[in-house]
Motif scaffolding. Structure first.
Motif, PDB file in Angstrom:
ATOM      1  N   GLU A  45      34.219  31.570  35.961  1.00 30.50           N
ATOM      2  CA  GLU A  45      33.532  31.566  34.669  1.00 30.50           C
ATOM      3  C   GLU A  45      32.568  30.391  34.515  1.00 30.50           C
ATOM      4  OE1 GLU A  45      36.775  31.624  31.957  1.00 30.50           O
ATOM      5  OE2 GLU A  45      36.892  29.449  31.768  1.00 30.50           O
ATOM      6  N   GLU A  46      32.599  29.461  35.446  1.00 29.25           N
ATOM      7  CA  GLU A  46      31.614  28.375  35.420  1.00 29.25           C
ATOM      8  C   GLU A  46      30.267  28.791  36.003  1.00 29.25           C
ATOM      9  OE1 GLU A  46      33.377  25.150  37.505  1.00 29.25           O
ATOM     10  OE2 GLU A  46      34.833  24.666  35.913  1.00 29.25           O
ATOM     11  N   ARG A  47      30.222  29.951  36.657  1.00 32.90           N
ATOM     12  CA  ARG A  47      28.987  30.383  37.298  1.00 32.90           C
ATOM     13  C   ARG A  47      27.996  30.917  36.281  1.00 32.90           C
ATOM     14  NH1 ARG A  47      32.567  33.202  42.110  1.00 32.90           N
ATOM     15  NH2 ARG A  47      33.371  31.210  42.881  1.00 32.90           N
ATOM     16  N   ASP A  48      26.723  30.807  36.622  1.00 32.68           N
ATOM     17  CA  ASP A  48      25.664  31.249  35.720  1.00 32.68           C
ATOM     18  C   ASP A  48      25.827  32.727  35.379  1.00 32.68           C
ATOM     19  OD1 ASP A  48      24.546  28.749  35.776  1.00 32.68           O
ATOM     20  OD2 ASP A  48      23.013  29.251  37.281  1.00 32.68           O
ATOM     21  N   GLY A  49      25.654  33.039  34.107  1.00 35.03           N
ATOM     22  CA  GLY A  49      25.692  34.419  33.666  1.00 35.03           C
ATOM     23  C   GLY A  49      27.079  34.965  33.427  1.00 35.03           C
ATOM     24  N   ILE A  50      28.122  34.114  33.546  1.00 38.92           N
ATOM     25  CA  ILE A  50      29.509  34.574  33.362  1.00 38.92           C
ATOM     26  C   ILE A  50      30.148  33.793  32.218  1.00 38.92           C
ATOM     27  CG2 ILE A  50      31.799  34.709  34.423  1.00 38.92           C
ATOM     28  CD1 ILE A  50      30.408  35.271  37.065  1.00 38.92           C
ATOM     29  N   ILE A  51      30.817  34.516  31.350  1.00 43.14           N
ATOM     30  CA  ILE A  51      31.493  33.921  30.205  1.00 43.14           C
ATOM     31  C   ILE A  51      32.988  33.791  30.446  1.00 43.14           C
ATOM     32  CG2 ILE A  51      32.080  34.245  27.757  1.00 43.14           C
ATOM     33  CD1 ILE A  51      29.400  35.770  27.494  1.00 43.14           C
ATOM     34  N   ASP A  52      33.605  34.831  31.000  1.00 45.11           N
ATOM     35  CA  ASP A  52      35.048  34.829  31.181  1.00 45.11           C
ATOM     36  C   ASP A  52      35.425  35.764  32.319  1.00 45.11           C
ATOM     37  OD1 ASP A  52      37.751  34.009  29.654  1.00 45.11           O
ATOM     38  OD2 ASP A  52      37.969  36.064  30.377  1.00 45.11           O
ATOM     39  N   ALA A  53      36.537  35.429  32.984  1.00 46.70           N
ATOM     40  CA  ALA A  53      37.111  36.296  34.013  1.00 46.70           C
ATOM     41  C   ALA A  53      38.607  36.419  33.739  1.00 46.70           C
ATOM     42  CB  ALA A  53      36.875  35.718  35.406  1.00 46.70           C
ATOM     43  N   ALA A  54      39.121  37.641  33.793  1.00 46.42           N
ATOM     44  CA  ALA A  54      40.519  37.871  33.445  1.00 46.42           C
ATOM     45  C   ALA A  54      41.131  38.929  34.350  1.00 46.42           C
ATOM     46  CB  ALA A  54      40.650  38.289  31.986  1.00 46.42           C
ATOM     47  N   VAL A  55      42.416  38.740  34.642  1.00 44.73           N
ATOM     48  CA  VAL A  55      43.181  39.695  35.446  1.00 44.73           C
ATOM     49  C   VAL A  55      44.420  40.086  34.657  1.00 44.73           C
ATOM     50  CG1 VAL A  55      44.490  40.043  37.573  1.00 44.73           C
ATOM     51  CG2 VAL A  55      42.365  38.712  37.626  1.00 44.73           C
ATOM     52  N   TRP A  56      44.640  41.392  34.530  1.00 51.90           N
ATOM     53  CA  TRP A  56      45.841  41.907  33.885  1.00 51.90           C
ATOM     54  C   TRP A  56      46.771  42.495  34.938  1.00 51.90           C
ATOM     55  CZ3 TRP A  56      41.301  41.542  31.371  1.00 51.90           C
ATOM     56  CH2 TRP A  56      41.325  41.079  30.050  1.00 51.90           C
ATOM     57  N   ILE A  57      48.028  42.067  34.919  1.00 53.04           N
ATOM     58  CA  ILE A  57      49.049  42.639  35.794  1.00 53.04           C
ATOM     59  C   ILE A  57      49.404  44.045  35.317  1.00 53.04           C
ATOM     60  CG2 ILE A  57      51.406  42.352  36.666  1.00 53.04           C
ATOM     61  CD1 ILE A  57      49.454  40.205  37.628  1.00 53.04           C
ATOM     62  N   GLY A  58      49.369  44.238  33.997  1.00 56.51           N
ATOM     63  CA  GLY A  58      49.798  45.490  33.386  1.00 56.51           C
ATOM     64  C   GLY A  58      51.263  45.426  33.012  1.00 56.51           C
ATOM     65  N   TYR A  59      51.727  46.472  32.363  1.00 54.78           N
ATOM     66  CA  TYR A  59      53.114  46.526  31.885  1.00 54.78           C
ATOM     67  C   TYR A  59      53.832  47.658  32.587  1.00 54.78           C
ATOM     68  CZ  TYR A  59      57.088  46.681  28.681  1.00 54.78           C
ATOM     69  OH  TYR A  59      58.348  46.669  28.146  1.00 54.78           O
ATOM     70  N   ALA A  60      54.889  47.303  33.314  1.00 53.79           N
ATOM     71  CA  ALA A  60      55.537  48.263  34.208  1.00 53.79           C
ATOM     72  C   ALA A  60      56.528  49.181  33.518  1.00 53.79           C
ATOM     73  CB  ALA A  60      56.257  47.502  35.330  1.00 53.79           C
TER      74      ALA A  60
END
Length: 479
Positions: free
Chosen positions: A208-223
């Motif tokens: 998210e520090e890279r130009d043009g990026i605001i946020d990065a997220a990963v969801w494991i999900g709910y099993a």
């Protein structure tokens, strides 16, 4: 004042395999200044408009009437507050409502219908929620915790709010790159204390520090919900379409490539093996996670399977060794303990208060009674041989040493301390001199291939272990 931002939401994770139903009595509901006060460091130049927020301990599916009541109140308050420039939506992501699928998307769609397309909506979520395409389309910004256990929950909310305010102040219309990864894992197999989750989530701040990026997220999900949406997902948000698509694809590929490497943070096995392991160790406290009925993952809290295994262990049955078992919801059992009084003998049958299968006979002496615990209600401790079984009138997790000591029990002086949990929360993890996960049955069974899924979007790993490499091309979503 500057921008006007409304705050509200509804948060719970719900196991569709649980017989428990979550209703009004299970939720804490806040409004007005008490709602605004939940969040620290809110930017002062924003006019914060509280709507309504409801939160509950994980459990079974939410009763439809209560969901509709909170949804209606939230939308009515939002209409009365218009115009607003933004909405901060505080959700978990794994709420199941009886008779519905993708409840968070339903709520987000309804909010979008009130505020229109120009208003920005930002959501903070738990990584064990499910980020469906419908949900990400209704939102403009979304982020999730980056630590499991979730020691960074407050930071996640702060980040979601800061991203929303920055976009409003800068006139930014965010783009989202979203991809579902066909992998379904219990959260206990993806603790960020360990690889590969540690490294995967550790990449997010630099992305998210890279130009043009605001946020990065990963969801494991709910099993433990049988809904099509359940599974892993990646969302990268920003202003540069090519950059967010590139980073989302790389994260999704890394997740897929590591799918077989995710594992528990400690040894695991069946109940009997875990009991023998613990009794063979010298250092105390020694914890066993009774994982299949974990109330903080959505378990009903009324499964007595592990109690039966403890009572059947010869050293524990004879009192040669000691164990704490926390705990089981059994209002009738607690009432009978209260009637018997301290030191009184009781003959109980424990298990199935909400309808979970199986029960276990418990014959013993009432060792402790605690009235009106703020979470567990009335609580009783019954001693049978060397086993101290904690019975409650309401569902209660045991996450602190004080939860035990206030009942006259000290994990450091018992051979085993068995808690209905998955991974240990920080206080117990730090105290533990040993720990194993018992793969016990229940609504949040860690051995998910044993669960009777019907509606889950398949194929998905590990239920379909021979699944071929999927197309991990992200969808680019804009408003």
């Amino acid at each position: 004042m500057g921008q006007r931002i409304a705050i509200g939401g509804m948060a719970i994770e719900s196991s569709t395999f649980s017989p428990h139903r979550t209703g009004a009595a299970d939720f804490t509901v806040v409004r007005g200044e008490a709602l605004v006060a939940r969040y620290d460091a809110l930017p002062a130049h924003v006019d914060w408009v509280p709507l309504v927020y409801a939160r509950a301990l994980p459990g079974g599916a939410v009763e439809r009437g209560f969901y509709d009541e909170i949804k209606t109140e939230l939308l009515d308050r939002l209409r009365a507050a218009l115009p607003v420039d933004g909405v901060f939506l505080d959700i978990h992501g794994a709420m199941t409502v009886a008779g519905m699928t993708d409840a968070e998307a339903d709520l987000a769609d309804a909010i979008r219908g009130v505020v229109g397309s120009e208003c920005l909506i930002s959501a903070s979520m738990d990584p064990h929620g499910n980020m469906s395409r419908r949900l990400v389309t209704a939102l403009d910004l979304a982020t999730s915790h980056r630590m499991s256990p979730h020691e960074d929950a407050a930071l996640t909310k702060r980040r979601a709010i800061a991203n929303l305010v920055a976009c409003l102040d800068g006139g930014i219309r965010p783009l989202r790159a979203w991809i579902r990864v066909p992998v379904l894992l219990p959260g206990e197999r993806a603790s960020t204390r360990d690889e590969p989750a540690k490294g995967l989530y550790g990449r997010l701040p630099s992305i998210e520090e890279r130009d043009g990026i605001i946020d990065a997220a990963v969801w494991i999900g709910y099993a433990w919900a049988d809904e099509p949406r359940c599974g892993a997902a990646v969302v990268v948000t920003g202003t540069d379409a090519s950059a967010i698509v590139r980073e989302a694809r790389a994260l999704a590929q890394a997740y897929w490539d590591a799918r077989a490497d995710f594992d528990f943070s400690t040894a695991s096995g069946d109940a009997e093996a875990c009991i023998e392991t613990g009794l063979s160790r010298r250092d105390r406290p020694f914890f066993i996670s009774d994982s299949g009925d974990n109330p903080t993952a959505g378990g009903a809290g009324d499964v007595a399977y592990m109690l039966g295994r403890l009572l059947a262990a010869p050293r524990l049955a004879s009192g040669q060794a000691t164990a704490i078992w926390a705990s089981c919801v059994d209002p009738d059992g607690v009432a009978r303990c209260v009637t018997a009084g301290l030191g009184g003998q009781v003959d109980l049958r424990i298990g199935g208060a909400f309808g979970s299968p199986g029960s276990v006979p418990l014959h013993g002496r009432v060792r402790h009674i605690r009235a009106t615990d703020p979470v567990g209600g009335d609580i009783a401790v019954v001693a049978s041989g060397g086993v101290r079984a904690i019975l409650t009138t309401r569902r209660k997790p045991y996450h602190a040493i004080a939860d035990f000591t206030e009942l006259g029990l000290d994990p450091a002086t018992h051979d085993l301390t068995v808690v209905k949990a998955g991974y240990l929360v920080p206080e117990l993890f730090d105290a533990a001199k040993g720990w194993v996960i018992a793969l016990t049955p229940g609504a949040v069974d860690q051995h998910i291939v044993r669960l009777p899924y019907r509606w889950l979007d398949r194929p998905i790993f590990p239920l379909d272990p021979d699944l071929r490499a999927p197309d991990l091309t992200p969808a680019l979503i804009s408003r």
